[in-house]
Design an enzyme around this catalytic site. Structure first.
Site, PDB file in Angstrom:
ATOM      1  N   ASP A  10       0.862  -1.191   0.000  1.00 16.46           N
ATOM      2  CA  ASP A  10       0.000   0.000   0.000  1.00 16.46           C
ATOM      3  C   ASP A  10       0.893   1.234   0.000  1.00 16.46           C
ATOM      4  O   ASP A  10       2.071   1.162   0.359  1.00 16.46           O
ATOM      5  CB  ASP A  10      -0.919   0.029   1.232  1.00 16.46           C
ATOM      6  CG  ASP A  10      -1.879   1.219   1.206  1.00 16.46           C
ATOM      7  OD1 ASP A  10      -2.535   1.424   0.167  1.00 16.46           O
ATOM      8  OD2 ASP A  10      -1.956   1.962   2.193  1.00 16.46           O
ATOM      9  N   SER A  11       0.311   2.364  -0.376  1.00 15.83           N
ATOM     10  CA  SER A  11       1.053   3.623  -0.319  1.00 15.83           C
ATOM     11  C   SER A  11       1.434   3.950   1.128  1.00 15.83           C
ATOM     12  O   SER A  11       2.417   4.634   1.370  1.00 15.83           O
ATOM     13  CB  SER A  11       0.198   4.746  -0.891  1.00 15.83           C
ATOM     14  OG  SER A  11      -1.002   4.843  -0.148  1.00 15.83           O
ATOM     15  N   TYR A  42      -0.810   8.617  -2.323  1.00 18.68           N
ATOM     16  CA  TYR A  42      -0.760   8.467  -3.777  1.00 18.68           C
ATOM     17  C   TYR A  42      -1.987   9.122  -4.439  1.00 18.68           C
ATOM     18  O   TYR A  42      -1.952   9.432  -5.631  1.00 18.68           O
ATOM     19  CB  TYR A  42      -0.789   6.984  -4.159  1.00 18.68           C
ATOM     20  CG  TYR A  42       0.524   6.231  -4.087  1.00 18.68           C
ATOM     21  CD1 TYR A  42       1.636   6.729  -3.403  1.00 18.68           C
ATOM     22  CD2 TYR A  42       0.652   4.989  -4.705  1.00 18.68           C
ATOM     23  CE1 TYR A  42       2.822   6.006  -3.345  1.00 18.68           C
ATOM     24  CE2 TYR A  42       1.832   4.262  -4.660  1.00 18.68           C
ATOM     25  CZ  TYR A  42       2.918   4.768  -3.979  1.00 18.68           C
ATOM     26  OH  TYR A  42       4.077   4.048  -3.926  1.00 18.68           O
ATOM     27  N   CYS A  73      -4.197  -1.531  -2.333  1.00 20.60           N
ATOM     28  CA  CYS A  73      -4.373  -0.085  -2.480  1.00 20.60           C
ATOM     29  C   CYS A  73      -5.207   0.116  -3.739  1.00 20.60           C
ATOM     30  O   CYS A  73      -4.821  -0.348  -4.821  1.00 20.60           O
ATOM     31  CB  CYS A  73      -3.001   0.570  -2.640  1.00 20.60           C
ATOM     32  SG  CYS A  73      -3.071   2.325  -3.022  1.00 20.60           S
ATOM     33  N   THR A  75      -5.855   2.906  -5.286  1.00 23.00           N
ATOM     34  CA  THR A  75      -5.262   3.877  -6.203  1.00 23.00           C
ATOM     35  C   THR A  75      -4.220   3.192  -7.081  1.00 23.00           C
ATOM     36  O   THR A  75      -4.199   3.372  -8.301  1.00 23.00           O
ATOM     37  CB  THR A  75      -4.637   5.028  -5.392  1.00 23.00           C
ATOM     38  OG1 THR A  75      -5.587   5.464  -4.413  1.00 23.00           O
ATOM     39  CG2 THR A  75      -4.249   6.183  -6.275  1.00 23.00           C
ATOM     40  N   GLU A 158      -4.469   9.312   8.205  1.00 27.95           N
ATOM     41  CA  GLU A 158      -3.012   9.184   8.410  1.00 27.95           C
ATOM     42  C   GLU A 158      -2.522  10.114   9.518  1.00 27.95           C
ATOM     43  O   GLU A 158      -1.503   9.846  10.141  1.00 27.95           O
ATOM     44  CB  GLU A 158      -2.261   9.456   7.098  1.00 27.95           C
ATOM     45  CG  GLU A 158      -2.582   8.430   6.033  1.00 27.95           C
ATOM     46  CD  GLU A 158      -1.377   7.669   5.498  1.00 27.95           C
ATOM     47  OE1 GLU A 158      -0.314   8.264   5.374  1.00 27.95           O
ATOM     48  OE2 GLU A 158      -1.530   6.465   5.190  1.00 27.95           O
ATOM     49  N   CYS A 192     -11.236   2.507  -0.703  1.00 31.50           N
ATOM     50  CA  CYS A 192      -9.901   2.950  -0.311  1.00 31.50           C
ATOM     51  C   CYS A 192      -9.607   2.213   0.974  1.00 31.50           C
ATOM     52  O   CYS A 192     -10.440   2.189   1.887  1.00 31.50           O
ATOM     53  CB  CYS A 192      -9.866   4.455  -0.095  1.00 31.50           C
ATOM     54  SG  CYS A 192      -8.307   5.020   0.643  1.00 31.50           S
ATOM     55  N   THR A 193      -8.433   1.606   1.032  1.00 35.86           N
ATOM     56  CA  THR A 193      -8.149   0.715   2.169  1.00 35.86           C
ATOM     57  C   THR A 193      -7.916   1.487   3.478  1.00 35.86           C
ATOM     58  O   THR A 193      -7.769   0.875   4.526  1.00 35.86           O
ATOM     59  CB  THR A 193      -6.955  -0.200   1.842  1.00 35.86           C
ATOM     60  OG1 THR A 193      -5.860   0.611   1.397  1.00 35.86           O
ATOM     61  CG2 THR A 193      -7.329  -1.188   0.764  1.00 35.86           C
ATOM     62  N   HIS A 194      -7.875   2.806   3.393  1.00 34.81           N
ATOM     63  CA  HIS A 194      -7.798   3.613   4.621  1.00 34.81           C
ATOM     64  C   HIS A 194      -9.172   3.816   5.274  1.00 34.81           C
ATOM     65  O   HIS A 194      -9.259   4.119   6.455  1.00 34.81           O
ATOM     66  CB  HIS A 194      -7.255   5.006   4.307  1.00 34.81           C
ATOM     67  CG  HIS A 194      -5.770   5.062   4.129  1.00 34.81           C
ATOM     68  ND1 HIS A 194      -5.122   4.447   3.093  1.00 34.81           N
ATOM     69  CD2 HIS A 194      -4.810   5.679   4.860  1.00 34.81           C
ATOM     70  CE1 HIS A 194      -3.824   4.693   3.188  1.00 34.81           C
ATOM     71  NE2 HIS A 194      -3.611   5.436   4.255  1.00 34.81           N
TER      72      HIS A 194
HETATM   73  N1  DGL Z   1      -5.097   3.272   0.592  1.00 34.57           N
HETATM   74  C1  DGL Z   1      -5.065   3.794  -0.729  1.00 34.57           C
HETATM   75  C2  DGL Z   1      -6.241   3.277  -1.536  1.00 34.57           C
HETATM   76  O1  DGL Z   1      -6.804   2.222  -1.216  1.00 34.57           O
HETATM   77  C3  DGL Z   1      -5.043   5.308  -0.865  1.00 34.57           C
HETATM   78  C4  DGL Z   1      -4.107   6.055  -0.037  1.00 34.57           C
HETATM   79  C5  DGL Z   1      -3.384   7.140  -0.782  1.00 34.57           C
HETATM   80  O2  DGL Z   1      -3.993   8.095  -1.276  1.00 34.57           O
HETATM   81  O3  DGL Z   1      -2.183   7.007  -0.833  1.00 34.57           O
HETATM   82  O4  DGL Z   1      -6.623   3.884  -2.494  1.00 34.57           O
END
Ligand code: DGL
Length: 273
Positions: A10-11, A42, A73, A75, A158, A192-194
């Site tokens: 992941d980013s 990202y 991720c 993205t 984050e 988005c995994t966040h």
């Molecule tokens: N966790 C990432 C996703 O699932 C995005 C985080 C980022 O923007 O870096 O898209």
């Protein structure tokens, strides 16, 4: 045969929400997690930048002996996966595999919606790529996908501000924008995994009865299925129940925040790419 751990990328921290569910379903395997925290987020970066960053990380996983890498991720899955699979993998090593999170999610989303109206929340990059509307259309042409970019959500997560009052403003704002597009949306995908960390807040601001899907369990189930269908890959994955964590930024910061996403203490190693 050279064997190795499964790579999870992941980013930053978000992929840990996926790894957490993967290790529940497949505890016997070894995993290497890499968070490219030094270059995260990202979400708003260009196609070319995300592709180059992701490719560099995937090549690093291969050097660690990983036969299979999961881009945990959205993205990176949206902007880099296809090019890596089609352009780079055949040259690097056609026997290696790189999988993403968009297809496993798109394959099952039709099981949840009754109105055939689905909301997708993601980074600007994921939304602009149109990956979800395109992929969902292949499996469920009857579904209409409404998308909403939520550029402030990853920074809120984050920076550990996702439970603050200030967070409410941006959580409400993007949800209102999404439901303004259609009030018949009955299934909401956290693409988005966040975002699973925002789950409790999101529930407060959406209509009653809307199903919220986060990807950890979906991706874990899909990986179980994949390894069953591909014994030639499964046999290349080592099984000592070990997980190793790498970050391209400060390990202290990573360890402190990572446990929030992973639910367990994490001791990371520093990687200079
Ligand atoms: N966790 C990432 C996703 O699932 C995005 C985080 C980022 O923007 O870096 O898209």
């Amino acid at each position: 045969m050279i064997k190795g751990p499964i790579g999870v990328f992941d980013s930053g921290y978000g992929g840990l929400t996926v790894l957490k569910d993967i290790t529940v379903q497949l505890p016997q395997y070894d995993y290497i997690y890499l968070g490219d925290n030094a270059r995260a987020p990202y979400g708003a970066r260009s196609f070319e930048t995300i592709y180059q960053y992701t490719l560099q990380c995937v090549e690093w996983f291969f050097k660690q002996g990983c036969p299979l890498v999961i881009l945990a991720c959205n993205t990176a899955s949206a902007k880099a996966l296809r090019s890596i699979q089609q352009i780079n993998l055949p040259k690097i090593n056609p026997d290696k595999r790189v999988l993403g999170v968009i297809r496993p999610t798109s394959e099952i989303i039709g099981q949840y919606t009754h109105s055939n109206k689905v909301g997708v929340l993601g980074t600007a990059g994921t939304v602009q790529s149109l990956s979800y509307p395109i992929e969902i259309e292949k499996f469920f042409p009857e579904i209409t996908v409404y998308q909403q970019a939520c550029p402030m959500w990853v920074p809120l997560v984050e920076n550990n501000e996702y439970n603050s009052d200030g967070a409410d403003y941006f959580i409400k704002k993007y949800l209102q924008q999404l439901f303004f597009q259609s009030n018949e949306i009955d299934t909401l995908l956290l693409a988005c995994t966040h975002y699973p960390l925002l789950m409790e807040k999101i529930k407060q601001f959406i209509p009653v009865g809307v199903t919220i899907l986060s990807q950890g369990e979906i991706v874990a189930n899909s990986l179980v299925n994949y390894l069953e269908r591909h014994p030639e890959i499964a046999t290349q994955c080592t099984k000592n129940s070990q997980s190793t964590f790498y970050t391209t930024d400060s390990t202290e910061d990573f360890d402190q925040k990572a446990s929030i996403f992973y639910g367990k203490p994490v001791n990371s190693l520093h990687l200079i790419l």
